[in-house]
Design a protein around this motif. Structure first.
Motif, PDB file in Angstrom:
ATOM      1  N   ILE A 283      44.027-102.254 -47.845  1.00  0.00           N
ATOM      2  CA  ILE A 283      44.436-103.610 -48.242  1.00  0.00           C
ATOM      3  C   ILE A 283      44.919-103.556 -49.695  1.00  0.00           C
ATOM      4  O   ILE A 283      44.198-103.048 -50.563  1.00  0.00           O
ATOM      5  CB  ILE A 283      43.259-104.601 -48.110  1.00  0.00           C
TER       6      ILE A 283
ATOM      7  N   THR B 211      33.850-106.194 -38.087  1.00  0.00           N
ATOM      8  CA  THR B 211      32.796-106.646 -37.176  1.00  0.00           C
ATOM      9  C   THR B 211      32.645-105.692 -36.004  1.00  0.00           C
ATOM     10  O   THR B 211      32.533-106.099 -34.846  1.00  0.00           O
ATOM     11  CB  THR B 211      33.080-108.085 -36.671  1.00  0.00           C
ATOM     12  N   GLY B 212      32.672-104.385 -36.311  1.00  0.00           N
ATOM     13  CA  GLY B 212      32.296-103.395 -35.301  1.00  0.00           C
ATOM     14  C   GLY B 212      30.780-103.266 -35.331  1.00  0.00           C
ATOM     15  O   GLY B 212      30.069-104.139 -35.850  1.00  0.00           O
ATOM     16  N   SER B 213      30.292-102.168 -34.814  1.00  0.00           N
ATOM     17  CA  SER B 213      28.845-101.938 -34.766  1.00  0.00           C
ATOM     18  C   SER B 213      28.207-102.101 -36.148  1.00  0.00           C
ATOM     19  O   SER B 213      27.146-102.719 -36.300  1.00  0.00           O
ATOM     20  CB  SER B 213      28.633-100.498 -34.308  1.00  0.00           C
ATOM     21  N   THR B 214      28.877-101.557 -37.168  1.00  0.00           N
ATOM     22  CA  THR B 214      28.335-101.585 -38.519  1.00  0.00           C
ATOM     23  C   THR B 214      28.259-103.013 -39.051  1.00  0.00           C
ATOM     24  O   THR B 214      27.210-103.460 -39.526  1.00  0.00           O
ATOM     25  CB  THR B 214      29.215-100.720 -39.451  1.00  0.00           C
TER      26      THR B 214
ATOM     27  N   ALA C 210      33.226-102.713 -43.834  1.00  0.00           N
ATOM     28  CA  ALA C 210      32.619-102.037 -42.677  1.00  0.00           C
ATOM     29  C   ALA C 210      33.767-101.751 -41.718  1.00  0.00           C
ATOM     30  O   ALA C 210      33.789-102.202 -40.576  1.00  0.00           O
ATOM     31  CB  ALA C 210      31.566-102.939 -42.033  1.00  0.00           C
ATOM     32  N   THR C 211      34.748-101.015 -42.236  1.00  0.00           N
ATOM     33  CA  THR C 211      36.031-100.894 -41.534  1.00  0.00           C
ATOM     34  C   THR C 211      36.173 -99.616 -40.716  1.00  0.00           C
ATOM     35  O   THR C 211      37.255 -99.321 -40.219  1.00  0.00           O
ATOM     36  CB  THR C 211      37.188-101.006 -42.556  1.00  0.00           C
ATOM     37  N   GLY C 212      35.093 -98.873 -40.574  1.00  0.00           N
ATOM     38  CA  GLY C 212      35.093 -97.805 -39.576  1.00  0.00           C
ATOM     39  C   GLY C 212      35.567 -96.443 -40.058  1.00  0.00           C
ATOM     40  O   GLY C 212      35.604 -96.159 -41.267  1.00  0.00           O
TER      41      GLY C 212
ATOM     42  N   PRO D  46      40.324 -99.436 -45.800  1.00  0.00           N
ATOM     43  CA  PRO D  46      40.963-100.612 -45.206  1.00  0.00           C
ATOM     44  C   PRO D  46      42.454-100.718 -45.485  1.00  0.00           C
ATOM     45  O   PRO D  46      43.175-101.382 -44.751  1.00  0.00           O
ATOM     46  CB  PRO D  46      40.202-101.780 -45.832  1.00  0.00           C
TER      47      PRO D  46
ATOM     48  N   SER E 254      38.900-108.563 -35.096  1.00  0.00           N
ATOM     49  CA  SER E 254      38.688-108.647 -33.637  1.00  0.00           C
ATOM     50  C   SER E 254      37.233-109.026 -33.404  1.00  0.00           C
ATOM     51  O   SER E 254      36.344-108.468 -34.045  1.00  0.00           O
ATOM     52  CB  SER E 254      38.916-107.290 -32.965  1.00  0.00           C
TER      53      SER E 254
ATOM     54  N   LEU F 283      40.467-113.847 -38.681  1.00  0.00           N
ATOM     55  CA  LEU F 283      41.747-113.384 -39.237  1.00  0.00           C
ATOM     56  C   LEU F 283      42.902-113.531 -38.252  1.00  0.00           C
ATOM     57  O   LEU F 283      44.058-113.356 -38.630  1.00  0.00           O
ATOM     58  CB  LEU F 283      41.615-111.927 -39.711  1.00  0.00           C
TER      59      LEU F 283
ATOM     60  N   LEU G  91      31.955 -89.238 -36.622  1.00  0.00           N
ATOM     61  CA  LEU G  91      32.125 -90.493 -37.365  1.00  0.00           C
ATOM     62  C   LEU G  91      31.767 -90.226 -38.819  1.00  0.00           C
ATOM     63  O   LEU G  91      30.785 -90.734 -39.352  1.00  0.00           O
ATOM     64  CB  LEU G  91      31.212 -91.585 -36.771  1.00  0.00           C
TER      65      LEU G  91
ATOM     66  N   TRP H 108      38.108 -96.878 -32.195  1.00  0.00           N
ATOM     67  CA  TRP H 108      37.996 -95.492 -32.660  1.00  0.00           C
ATOM     68  C   TRP H 108      37.892 -94.547 -31.476  1.00  0.00           C
ATOM     69  O   TRP H 108      38.140 -93.358 -31.611  1.00  0.00           O
ATOM     70  CB  TRP H 108      36.826 -95.342 -33.631  1.00  0.00           C
TER      71      TRP H 108
ATOM     72  N   ARG I 139      32.941 -98.970 -27.515  1.00  0.00           N
ATOM     73  CA  ARG I 139      31.531 -98.596 -27.400  1.00  0.00           C
ATOM     74  C   ARG I 139      30.674 -99.865 -27.468  1.00  0.00           C
ATOM     75  O   ARG I 139      30.877-100.699 -28.365  1.00  0.00           O
ATOM     76  CB  ARG I 139      31.151 -97.658 -28.540  1.00  0.00           C
TER      77      ARG I 139
HETATM   78  P1  NA7 Z   1      34.468 -99.809 -35.895  1.00  0.00           P
HETATM   79  O1  NA7 Z   1      33.761-100.000 -34.622  1.00  0.00           O
HETATM   80  O2  NA7 Z   1      35.734 -99.030 -35.882  1.00  0.00           O
HETATM   81  O3  NA7 Z   1      34.698-101.255 -36.532  1.00  0.00           O
HETATM   82  C1  NA7 Z   1      35.508-101.434 -37.664  1.00  0.00           C
HETATM   83  C2  NA7 Z   1      35.731-102.905 -37.865  1.00  0.00           C
HETATM   84  O4  NA7 Z   1      36.514-103.097 -39.035  1.00  0.00           O
HETATM   85  C3  NA7 Z   1      36.500-103.544 -36.732  1.00  0.00           C
HETATM   86  O5  NA7 Z   1      36.029-104.849 -36.562  1.00  0.00           O
HETATM   87  C4  NA7 Z   1      37.933-103.556 -37.280  1.00  0.00           C
HETATM   88  O6  NA7 Z   1      38.758-104.523 -36.687  1.00  0.00           O
HETATM   89  C5  NA7 Z   1      37.662-103.873 -38.713  1.00  0.00           C
HETATM   90  N1  NA7 Z   1      38.739-103.484 -39.613  1.00  0.00           N
HETATM   91  C6  NA7 Z   1      39.232-102.245 -39.838  1.00  0.00           C
HETATM   92  N2  NA7 Z   1      40.198-102.270 -40.778  1.00  0.00           N
HETATM   93  C7  NA7 Z   1      40.327-103.560 -41.137  1.00  0.00           C
HETATM   94  C8  NA7 Z   1      41.153-104.252 -42.062  1.00  0.00           C
HETATM   95  N3  NA7 Z   1      42.043-103.584 -42.797  1.00  0.00           N
HETATM   96  N4  NA7 Z   1      41.019-105.583 -42.162  1.00  0.00           N
HETATM   97  C9  NA7 Z   1      40.116-106.251 -41.429  1.00  0.00           C
HETATM   98  N5  NA7 Z   1      39.288-105.654 -40.533  1.00  0.00           N
HETATM   99  C10 NA7 Z   1      39.398-104.340 -40.391  1.00  0.00           C
HETATM  100  O7  NA7 Z   1      33.521 -99.068 -36.961  1.00  0.00           O
HETATM  101  P2  NA7 Z   1      31.963 -99.254 -37.157  1.00  0.00           P
HETATM  102  O8  NA7 Z   1      31.605 -98.531 -38.401  1.00  0.00           O
HETATM  103  O9  NA7 Z   1      31.575-100.658 -37.050  1.00  0.00           O
HETATM  104  O10 NA7 Z   1      31.320 -98.507 -35.925  1.00  0.00           O
HETATM  105  C11 NA7 Z   1      31.706 -97.176 -35.564  1.00  0.00           C
HETATM  106  C12 NA7 Z   1      30.674 -96.547 -34.698  1.00  0.00           C
HETATM  107  O11 NA7 Z   1      29.577 -96.145 -35.515  1.00  0.00           O
HETATM  108  C13 NA7 Z   1      30.045 -97.407 -33.654  1.00  0.00           C
HETATM  109  O12 NA7 Z   1      30.784 -97.509 -32.488  1.00  0.00           O
HETATM  110  C14 NA7 Z   1      28.722 -96.741 -33.420  1.00  0.00           C
HETATM  111  O13 NA7 Z   1      28.874 -95.682 -32.515  1.00  0.00           O
HETATM  112  C15 NA7 Z   1      28.367 -96.176 -34.753  1.00  0.00           C
HETATM  113  P3  NA7 Z   1      39.594-104.150 -35.327  1.00  0.00           P
HETATM  114  O14 NA7 Z   1      38.557-104.091 -34.239  1.00  0.00           O
HETATM  115  O15 NA7 Z   1      40.233-102.802 -35.578  1.00  0.00           O
HETATM  116  O16 NA7 Z   1      40.557-105.223 -35.184  1.00  0.00           O
END
Ligand code: NA7
Length: 547
Positions: free
Chosen positions: A154, A187-190, A383-385, A152, A211, A355, A146, A501, A334
């Motif tokens: 955008i 709204t993932g883990s971060t 916090a888009t991963g 993003p 999501s 959204l 990771l 991911w 996860r």
């Molecule tokens: P994640 O779990 O991949 O979450 C990323 C979040 O960002 C997720 O809610 C995505 O929505 C959102 N996302 C990504 N791109 C966009 C755009 N363009 N617009 C709006 N929202 C977006 O990453 P994290 O950093 O939170 O966590 C990763 C891992 O790190 C975690 O599992 C732990 O093991 C530690 P989506 O769900 O794709 O619809």
């Protein structure tokens, strides 16, 4: 002078100075090898150096999310919290680097741009972004699972007049949100960790949710006086239990929920009264803690509905509560644990922007424009991963036999490998926690230590006369990936509604494929040991070609 002649020569080049790279250096150096670690950042820590966003915390207990290979390290370091925060993990890695005198073999501020296998010389030529050249027979990619931020994508981001922050490249000096209008995207883990902390400072916080997340209350807390000392005295026992555990963590972790669920009765046969009592007594945990939720799709649907009821008991605004309920089955991503996440949406200064009711269209000079209106903000925190598992190596021009590019192979075939340790066509290139290994579905530390030790033993064997090169056979790789996939066929992990991911569906254009080995770390270790030992005829490393 050829490039090879110009290059600085080592026995092993390690890429990355996070948890994996530090241990790889220590272990390989201990075997008398000349090792150079190349690290893009200016310090040790890898992912834990960059992800310094508010609320950043590990979701595995500190006594299990730490090196087990040295009792000296275990006895000298004191953890202060059950689930360690980012700052404490960074401090720990600096302590380890100093204690083991690792820095003298690490070159910081050095980003690897290309790695090319020289077939005549049987060595890798490693080129940095700064134009330096290194050569070594072996490369260990300790590049993290990771560590490649996912932007993003955008439109209009460069037109924004305010401050843009990325959780995975967070400013070292921190950021004060006081009095600011803030958007958190993701709204993932971060996001789930950062949102409650940012909400406490910001004048107003808008949470942009694509999501909804299943998130469960975290047991995060400081150790009681004397508690850690008691644990430290029992490290032997703790590590033995960890080694035997399916996910490489036997104590509290984000994975415990998946293990604990199995001990509860089935949701499908529970009466309505029993379901409500579970939610009343255990909140959102009560909605998910049933033995059939992961294995029976109908139970999964019931659990999602019950989770919605549990959330609605916490979040006062019914529309917001409804928006916070996921539309995909629990367990396919996860697990996430949080501190006060749902409660945060009861604050007057927090607005959830769902959204699903209108996606983000663009960033403007004053904020974010969506299909449901515009939001003026001073700060956007993304916090888009990550482009996980294969992203970091794909961003390097890795060329194996015949000049084949690793990123092209993974783009066309998906994230294939043999054991998650090597890819056919890329001799002497070892990955730590590559796709096809237990990495993402396990305690990274436990899986990582095993990989480092396996690789170190393999290098020692080759140097003792076993051969100049080791290379995964395409047939063994194909069989391994089939086996990895067979574990998850029909499971919630490959549910079509699940973009994460874990399966690469979060990255536009990436082949969707879940290739994490979920057969458990003990079995995976056994398989790797068996393969290294060979087929009983004296030929070691089954499925690899040694030459
Ligand atoms: P994640 O779990 O991949 O979450 C990323 C979040 O960002 C997720 O809610 C995505 O929505 C959102 N996302 C990504 N791109 C966009 C755009 N363009 N617009 C709006 N929202 C977006 O990453 P994290 O950093 O939170 O966590 C990763 C891992 O790190 C975690 O599992 C732990 O093991 C530690 P989506 O769900 O794709 O619809």
């Amino acid at each position: 002078m050829t490039e090879g002649e110009r290059a600085q020569r080592y026995d092993v080049i390690v890429v990355g100075a996070g948890f994996s790279g530090l241990y790889a250096l220590h272990r390989l150096r201990g075997q008398g090898l000349r090792v150079r670690v190349l690290e893009a950042a200016d310090g040790v820590g890898g992912t834990w150096l960059f992800n310094r966003y508010p609320g950043a915390r590990c979701d595995i207990e500190s006594v299990e999310y730490s090196y087990s290979f040295s009792d000296q390290l275990q006895q000298e370091w004191s953890w202060t919290e059950l689930l360690p925060g980012q700052a404490e993990i960074e401090a720990y890695l600096n302590f380890v680097a100093d204690r083991l005198d690792l820095r003298r073999d690490i070159q910081f501020d050095t980003r690897v741009a290309a790695m090319t296998f020289d077939e005549d010389d049987a060595s890798w030529l490693v080129e940095t972004a700064e134009g330096e050249l290194f050569a070594a027979p072996f490369v260990v990619a300790a590049t993290g699972i990771l560590s490649a931020p996912l932007d993003p994508g955008i439109p209009g981001l460069d037109t924004f007049d305010g401050t843009v922050l990325f959780s995975n490249r967070y400013p070292r000096e921190g950021f004060d949100f006081t009095g600011k209008r803030v958007a958190v995207v993701g709204t993932g883990s971060t996001g789930v960790q950062a949102i409650p902390v940012v909400a406490e400072q910001a004048a107003h916080l808008y949470v942009f949710q694509r999501s909804a997340a299943y998130t469960l209350p975290s047991p995060a807390r400081a150790y009681e006086p004397g508690e850690f000392e008691g644990l430290r005295a029992r490290y032997d026992e703790i590590r033995a239990a960890q080694r035997a555990a399916h996910v490489g963590a036997a104590r509290t972790s984000a994975f415990s929920v998946l293990v604990d669920m199995a001990c509860f009765p089935a949701l499908r046969t529970a009466s309505r009264e029993e379901q409500l009592r579970a939610v009343e007594e255990r909140g959102v945990l009560g909605a998910l803690y049933w033995s059939d939720v992961l294995v029976d799709p109908e139970a999964g649907r019931l659990a999602t509905a019950l989770y919605g009821e549990a959330v609605a008991r916490i979040v006062r605004d019914p529309r917001t509560a409804a928006s916070l309920v996921p539309t995909y089955p629990f367990g396919c991503k996860r697990p996430i644990i949080d501190v006060g996440y749902h409660e945060t949406f009861n604050r007057a200064n927090v607005t959830l922007v769902d959204l699903r009711a209108g996606p983000v269209q663009e960033i403007t000079s004053s904020g974010i424009r969506t299909g449901q209106g515009s939001y003026d903000v001073d700060v956007i925190l993304f916090a888009t991963g990550f482009d996980a598992l294969t992203g970091a190596l794909s961003r390097i021009d890795v060329r194996g036999r015949g000049g084949a590019l690793l990123r092209d192979l993974w783009r066309d075939e998906g994230p294939v490998s043999y054991l998650g340790l090597q890819v056919a066509g890329f001799p002497n290139l070892f990955m730590i926690q590559g796709p096809g290994s237990p990495s993402a579905a396990s305690n990274f530390l436990a899986a990582m230590e095993h990989h480092v030790e396996w690789i170190a033993n393999c290098v020692a064997y080759l140097r003792d006369g076993g051969g100049r090169t080791i290379e995964a056979l395409p047939s063994a790789q194909a069989e391994w990936i089939d086996e990895v996939l067979s574990f998850v066929t029909g499971s919630v992990l490959v549910h079509p509604d699940c973009n994460s991911w874990w399966n690469g569906a979060n990255v536009p254009g990436r082949k969707r494929m879940y290739t994490t080995y979920v057969g458990g770390l003990p079995e995976y270790r056994r398989r790797c040991d068996e393969i290294a030992a060979g087929d009983g005829t004296g030929v070691r490393y089954t499925g690899f070609k040694l030459s």
